[in-house]
Scaffold this motif. Sequence first.
Motif, PDB file in Angstrom:
ATOM      1  N   ASP A  69       0.868  -1.178   0.000  1.00 27.36           N
ATOM      2  CA  ASP A  69       0.000   0.000   0.000  1.00 27.36           C
ATOM      3  C   ASP A  69       0.900   1.222   0.000  1.00 27.36           C
ATOM      4  O   ASP A  69       1.593   1.480   0.990  1.00 27.36           O
ATOM      5  CB  ASP A  69      -0.885   0.038   1.250  1.00 27.36           C
ATOM      6  N   SER A  70       0.894   1.976  -1.098  1.00 25.42           N
ATOM      7  CA  SER A  70       1.791   3.123  -1.181  1.00 25.42           C
ATOM      8  C   SER A  70       1.366   4.082  -2.275  1.00 25.42           C
ATOM      9  O   SER A  70       0.764   3.682  -3.263  1.00 25.42           O
ATOM     10  CB  SER A  70       3.216   2.633  -1.461  1.00 25.42           C
ATOM     11  N   ASP A  71       1.726   5.363  -2.085  1.00 29.99           N
ATOM     12  CA  ASP A  71       1.537   6.361  -3.130  1.00 29.99           C
ATOM     13  C   ASP A  71       2.799   6.496  -3.974  1.00 29.99           C
ATOM     14  O   ASP A  71       2.832   7.267  -4.924  1.00 29.99           O
ATOM     15  CB  ASP A  71       1.181   7.719  -2.514  1.00 29.99           C
ATOM     16  N   LYS A  72       3.852   5.744  -3.610  1.00 33.67           N
ATOM     17  CA  LYS A  72       5.101   5.797  -4.370  1.00 33.67           C
ATOM     18  C   LYS A  72       4.894   5.158  -5.744  1.00 33.67           C
ATOM     19  O   LYS A  72       4.037   4.301  -5.925  1.00 33.67           O
ATOM     20  CB  LYS A  72       6.221   5.067  -3.629  1.00 33.67           C
ATOM     21  N   ASP A  73       5.709   5.575  -6.709  1.00 35.70           N
ATOM     22  CA  ASP A  73       5.629   5.031  -8.060  1.00 35.70           C
ATOM     23  C   ASP A  73       5.968   3.541  -8.043  1.00 35.70           C
ATOM     24  O   ASP A  73       6.842   3.111  -7.295  1.00 35.70           O
ATOM     25  CB  ASP A  73       6.617   5.788  -8.957  1.00 35.70           C
ATOM     26  N   LYS A  74       5.278   2.759  -8.868  1.00 35.52           N
ATOM     27  CA  LYS A  74       5.509   1.321  -8.893  1.00 35.52           C
ATOM     28  C   LYS A  74       6.951   0.978  -9.250  1.00 35.52           C
ATOM     29  O   LYS A  74       7.489  -0.022  -8.788  1.00 35.52           O
ATOM     30  CB  LYS A  74       4.547   0.614  -9.840  1.00 35.52           C
ATOM     31  N   ASP A  75       7.601   1.817 -10.060  1.00 27.68           N
ATOM     32  CA  ASP A  75       8.993   1.562 -10.441  1.00 27.68           C
ATOM     33  C   ASP A  75       9.930   1.689  -9.242  1.00 27.68           C
ATOM     34  O   ASP A  75      10.907   0.952  -9.131  1.00 27.68           O
ATOM     35  CB  ASP A  75       9.426   2.499 -11.571  1.00 27.68           C
ATOM     36  N   VAL A  76       9.616   2.624  -8.340  1.00 23.39           N
ATOM     37  CA  VAL A  76      10.407   2.780  -7.110  1.00 23.39           C
ATOM     38  C   VAL A  76      10.260   1.515  -6.259  1.00 23.39           C
ATOM     39  O   VAL A  76      11.244   0.983  -5.736  1.00 23.39           O
ATOM     40  CB  VAL A  76       9.947   4.027  -6.314  1.00 23.39           C
ATOM     41  N   LEU A  77       9.032   1.019  -6.164  1.00 18.26           N
ATOM     42  CA  LEU A  77       8.773  -0.188  -5.378  1.00 18.26           C
ATOM     43  C   LEU A  77       9.467  -1.394  -6.008  1.00 18.26           C
ATOM     44  O   LEU A  77      10.065  -2.222  -5.311  1.00 18.26           O
ATOM     45  CB  LEU A  77       7.263  -0.431  -5.267  1.00 18.26           C
ATOM     46  N   LEU A  78       9.412  -1.479  -7.328  1.00 17.63           N
ATOM     47  CA  LEU A  78      10.034  -2.588  -8.052  1.00 17.63           C
ATOM     48  C   LEU A  78      11.549  -2.598  -7.844  1.00 17.63           C
ATOM     49  O   LEU A  78      12.134  -3.639  -7.528  1.00 17.63           O
ATOM     50  CB  LEU A  78       9.696  -2.471  -9.541  1.00 17.63           C
ATOM     51  N   GLU A  79      12.179  -1.443  -7.967  1.00 19.78           N
ATOM     52  CA  GLU A  79      13.633  -1.356  -7.790  1.00 19.78           C
ATOM     53  C   GLU A  79      14.017  -1.695  -6.348  1.00 19.78           C
ATOM     54  O   GLU A  79      15.050  -2.338  -6.106  1.00 19.78           O
ATOM     55  CB  GLU A  79      14.145   0.041  -8.156  1.00 19.78           C
ATOM     56  N   THR A  80      13.191  -1.280  -5.402  1.00 19.79           N
ATOM     57  CA  THR A  80      13.460  -1.588  -3.995  1.00 19.79           C
ATOM     58  C   THR A  80      13.392  -3.089  -3.761  1.00 19.79           C
ATOM     59  O   THR A  80      14.267  -3.668  -3.113  1.00 19.79           O
ATOM     60  CB  THR A  80      12.454  -0.859  -3.080  1.00 19.79           C
ATOM     61  N   LEU A  81      12.367  -3.750  -4.307  1.00 24.71           N
ATOM     62  CA  LEU A  81      12.235  -5.196  -4.138  1.00 24.71           C
ATOM     63  C   LEU A  81      13.386  -5.948  -4.813  1.00 24.71           C
ATOM     64  O   LEU A  81      13.830  -6.979  -4.318  1.00 24.71           O
ATOM     65  CB  LEU A  81      10.892  -5.678  -4.700  1.00 24.71           C
ATOM     66  N   LYS A  82      13.891  -5.415  -5.922  1.00 30.23           N
ATOM     67  CA  LYS A  82      15.002  -6.077  -6.630  1.00 30.23           C
ATOM     68  C   LYS A  82      16.282  -6.071  -5.811  1.00 30.23           C
ATOM     69  O   LYS A  82      17.174  -6.883  -6.047  1.00 30.23           O
ATOM     70  CB  LYS A  82      15.234  -5.418  -7.993  1.00 30.23           C
ATOM     71  N   LYS A  83      16.374  -5.171  -4.825  1.00 31.12           N
ATOM     72  CA  LYS A  83      17.556  -5.123  -3.955  1.00 31.12           C
ATOM     73  C   LYS A  83      17.693  -6.398  -3.120  1.00 31.12           C
ATOM     74  O   LYS A  83      18.752  -6.660  -2.556  1.00 31.12           O
ATOM     75  CB  LYS A  83      17.499  -3.907  -3.031  1.00 31.12           C
ATOM     76  N   THR A  84      16.632  -7.202  -3.051  1.00 29.88           N
ATOM     77  CA  THR A  84      16.697  -8.469  -2.308  1.00 29.88           C
ATOM     78  C   THR A  84      17.486  -9.522  -3.082  1.00 29.88           C
ATOM     79  O   THR A  84      17.873 -10.540  -2.528  1.00 29.88           O
ATOM     80  CB  THR A  84      15.284  -9.028  -2.037  1.00 29.88           C
ATOM     81  N   GLY A  85      17.706  -9.276  -4.390  1.00 33.80           N
ATOM     82  CA  GLY A  85      18.391 -10.272  -5.214  1.00 33.80           C
ATOM     83  C   GLY A  85      17.449 -11.328  -5.770  1.00 33.80           C
ATOM     84  O   GLY A  85      17.874 -12.246  -6.465  1.00 33.80           O
ATOM     85  N   LYS A  86      16.175 -11.187  -5.487  1.00 33.20           N
ATOM     86  CA  LYS A  86      15.172 -12.145  -5.969  1.00 33.20           C
ATOM     87  C   LYS A  86      14.599 -11.685  -7.316  1.00 33.20           C
ATOM     88  O   LYS A  86      14.655 -10.524  -7.655  1.00 33.20           O
ATOM     89  CB  LYS A  86      14.014 -12.272  -4.964  1.00 33.20           C
ATOM     90  N   THR A  87      14.022 -12.630  -8.037  1.00 33.32           N
ATOM     91  CA  THR A  87      13.305 -12.298  -9.265  1.00 33.32           C
ATOM     92  C   THR A  87      12.006 -11.610  -8.857  1.00 33.32           C
ATOM     93  O   THR A  87      11.238 -12.145  -8.050  1.00 33.32           O
ATOM     94  CB  THR A  87      12.994 -13.559 -10.079  1.00 33.32           C
ATOM     95  N   VAL A  88      11.757 -10.424  -9.416  1.00 30.67           N
ATOM     96  CA  VAL A  88      10.574  -9.642  -9.054  1.00 30.67           C
ATOM     97  C   VAL A  88       9.808  -9.257 -10.309  1.00 30.67           C
ATOM     98  O   VAL A  88      10.404  -8.829 -11.299  1.00 30.67           O
ATOM     99  CB  VAL A  88      10.978  -8.336  -8.295  1.00 30.67           C
ATOM    100  N   THR A  89       8.490  -9.417 -10.270  1.00 26.97           N
ATOM    101  CA  THR A  89       7.632  -9.026 -11.388  1.00 26.97           C
ATOM    102  C   THR A  89       6.469  -8.207 -10.854  1.00 26.97           C
ATOM    103  O   THR A  89       5.853  -8.588  -9.853  1.00 26.97           O
ATOM    104  CB  THR A  89       7.070 -10.267 -12.104  1.00 26.97           C
ATOM    105  N   TYR A  90       6.169  -7.099 -11.529  1.00 23.14           N
ATOM    106  CA  TYR A  90       5.001  -6.303 -11.141  1.00 23.14           C
ATOM    107  C   TYR A  90       3.764  -6.924 -11.770  1.00 23.14           C
ATOM    108  O   TYR A  90       3.705  -7.097 -12.982  1.00 23.14           O
ATOM    109  CB  TYR A  90       5.180  -4.858 -11.611  1.00 23.14           C
ATOM    110  N   ILE A  91       2.800  -7.290 -10.958  1.00 21.64           N
ATOM    111  CA  ILE A  91       1.570  -7.892 -11.466  1.00 21.64           C
ATOM    112  C   ILE A  91       0.551  -6.821 -11.807  1.00 21.64           C
ATOM    113  O   ILE A  91      -0.098  -6.875 -12.837  1.00 21.64           O
ATOM    114  CB  ILE A  91       0.998  -8.911 -10.439  1.00 21.64           C
ATOM    115  N   GLY A  92       0.424  -5.824 -10.941  1.00 23.08           N
ATOM    116  CA  GLY A  92      -0.503  -4.730 -11.223  1.00 23.08           C
ATOM    117  C   GLY A  92      -1.156  -4.221  -9.960  1.00 23.08           C
ATOM    118  O   GLY A  92      -0.921  -4.726  -8.870  1.00 23.08           O
ATOM    119  N   PRO A  93      -2.016  -3.205 -10.119  1.00 22.78           N
ATOM    120  CA  PRO A  93      -2.740  -2.688  -8.956  1.00 22.78           C
ATOM    121  C   PRO A  93      -3.756  -3.723  -8.489  1.00 22.78           C
ATOM    122  O   PRO A  93      -4.300  -4.477  -9.297  1.00 22.78           O
ATOM    123  CB  PRO A  93      -3.408  -1.430  -9.478  1.00 22.78           C
ATOM    124  N   LYS A  94      -4.003  -3.771  -7.222  1.00 23.31           N
ATOM    125  CA  LYS A  94      -4.917  -4.767  -6.647  1.00 23.31           C
ATOM    126  C   LYS A  94      -6.251  -4.110  -6.372  1.00 23.31           C
ATOM    127  O   LYS A  94      -6.317  -3.029  -5.875  1.00 23.31           O
ATOM    128  CB  LYS A  94      -4.305  -5.325  -5.362  1.00 23.31           C
TER     129      LYS A  94
END
Length: 67
Positions: free
Chosen positions: A42-67
């Motif tokens: 849950d965030s007002d931040k841009d999805k790309d910011v969230l995606l890049e943050t999750l990628k810092k875990t070293g895991k494969t990350v895919t944006y599915i979409g808004p829920k």
Amino acid sequence: MTKHEFFVDMTCEGCSGAVTRVLTKLDVKFDIDLPNKKVFIDSDKDKDVLLETLKKTGKTVTYIGPK
């Protein structure tokens, strides 16, 4: 506030712990669904910011979409 859904290739508690660490630094509300390898943020931040943050875990990350 928008709820975003991401696929994160998590296999264990350590993986979800890594996701928790990076998202806590962003100060967003989130839920981790480890069995289904999903993260809901849950965030007002841009999805790309969230995606890049999750990628810092070293895991494969895919944006599915808004829920």
